[in-house]
Design an enzyme around this catalytic site. Sequence first.
Site, mmCIF file in Angstrom:
data_model
loop_
_atom_site.group_PDB
_atom_site.id
_atom_site.type_symbol
_atom_site.label_atom_id
_atom_site.label_comp_id
_atom_site.label_asym_id
_atom_site.label_seq_id
_atom_site.Cartn_x
_atom_site.Cartn_y
_atom_site.Cartn_z
ATOM 1 N N THR A 77 0.821 -1.211 0.000
ATOM 2 C CA THR A 77 0.000 0.000 0.000
ATOM 3 C C THR A 77 0.853 1.258 0.000
ATOM 4 O O THR A 77 0.461 2.281 -0.571
ATOM 5 C CB THR A 77 -0.932 0.002 1.220
ATOM 6 O OG1 THR A 77 -1.785 -1.142 1.157
ATOM 7 C CG2 THR A 77 -1.795 1.252 1.272
ATOM 8 N N SER A 91 0.919 -7.309 -0.672
ATOM 9 C CA SER A 91 1.434 -8.333 0.249
ATOM 10 C C SER A 91 0.448 -9.459 0.513
ATOM 11 O O SER A 91 0.829 -10.490 1.067
ATOM 12 C CB SER A 91 1.896 -7.714 1.567
ATOM 13 O OG SER A 91 0.812 -7.386 2.408
ATOM 14 N N THR A 136 1.056 -4.288 4.437
ATOM 15 C CA THR A 136 0.743 -4.574 5.841
ATOM 16 C C THR A 136 0.024 -5.896 6.058
ATOM 17 O O THR A 136 0.032 -6.428 7.174
ATOM 18 C CB THR A 136 -0.113 -3.447 6.447
ATOM 19 O OG1 THR A 136 -1.350 -3.346 5.735
ATOM 20 C CG2 THR A 136 0.618 -2.119 6.386
ATOM 21 N N ASP A 137 -0.618 -6.463 5.016
ATOM 22 C CA ASP A 137 -1.415 -7.671 5.230
ATOM 23 C C ASP A 137 -0.596 -8.829 5.779
ATOM 24 O O ASP A 137 -1.057 -9.578 6.650
ATOM 25 C CB ASP A 137 -2.094 -8.096 3.922
ATOM 26 C CG ASP A 137 -3.343 -7.305 3.624
ATOM 27 O OD1 ASP A 137 -3.727 -6.457 4.458
ATOM 28 O OD2 ASP A 137 -3.950 -7.512 2.556
#
Length: 313
Positions: free
Chosen positions: A14, A61, A94-95
């Site tokens: 992101t 991610s 971030t996932d």
Amino acid sequence: MTRPHIRILATGGTIAGEADPACNGARYRAGVRPVTALLAAVPGLGEIASLDAQQILAIDSKDMTPDGWLHILSAARQALADPSVDGLVILHGTDTLEESAYFLHLTLPTGKPVVLTGAMRPADHPEADGPANLLAAVRLAASPDATDKGVLVVMNGTPYGARHVRKARTRGLDAFESDQSWTAAVPDGRFARLTPSTLPRVDILPGYAGAPAMLINASVADGARGLVLALTGHGSVPTDWEPALQRAREQGVALLRASRCAGPVIRNGNADDDGAGWLTANDLPPPKARVALMLALAAGWDASTLQHQLPGF
């Protein structure tokens, strides 16, 4: 005074995302902007450290894979082996950030600072958080305080140790949390000499009311060498699962009891782990328990070593 030299490895996410024009900004595409553009958006970086940057991946991610981990690992080891590099910053979505951070925490040599960061808002958002996170990550990687802490994560101005950090919320800049201060983080690197070309497949199977045992059969039939059981409560194994787990164990599949709750899952607590041949995750959440089990299997650990070492990760 000589500024420290920080290498930046970009993998997408992101932090490098842009709004998708096809949906009037309701969604965004991750990994669109190159690392050069991300650096240009933070002019103060050069005052903290001298920098060089590499674009090693450009993905969302959610699409990170074990092969992707190995790609990042290779670039990170090369960077840390360079005597001119004083610290490393890795830009990541971030996932799955906490999984990648823990994988690197176990596989990178200790010493030089390694910091992962990302963003909750894409780069073209009017209040993008990526530039501030990148600035904070470079500042932390350039700090002597980050030496010998293992892999760290910084988000929304807060540093975390890789062992305990987790993404706890789907929205908001404060999406990450930990039950331990980053200053208490300790290095690991127990697999720093491991150089696998691939990682063994380990699946996570969820425990829930009525979860069928065929989940176990399907994973084993499809080639899983280990299963992390993300079970209810204190890692409670459904009675209907026990025959399938026994068959899996007889086929050499490593079985690890974890919980979908916050741990710990204590060995021989609420289950006869010694008798059944099950491993326990202690307080590792299932995604990180999977990382640990994959590396242990890749290292060729036998059942006895697995039983004694895995709860201590």
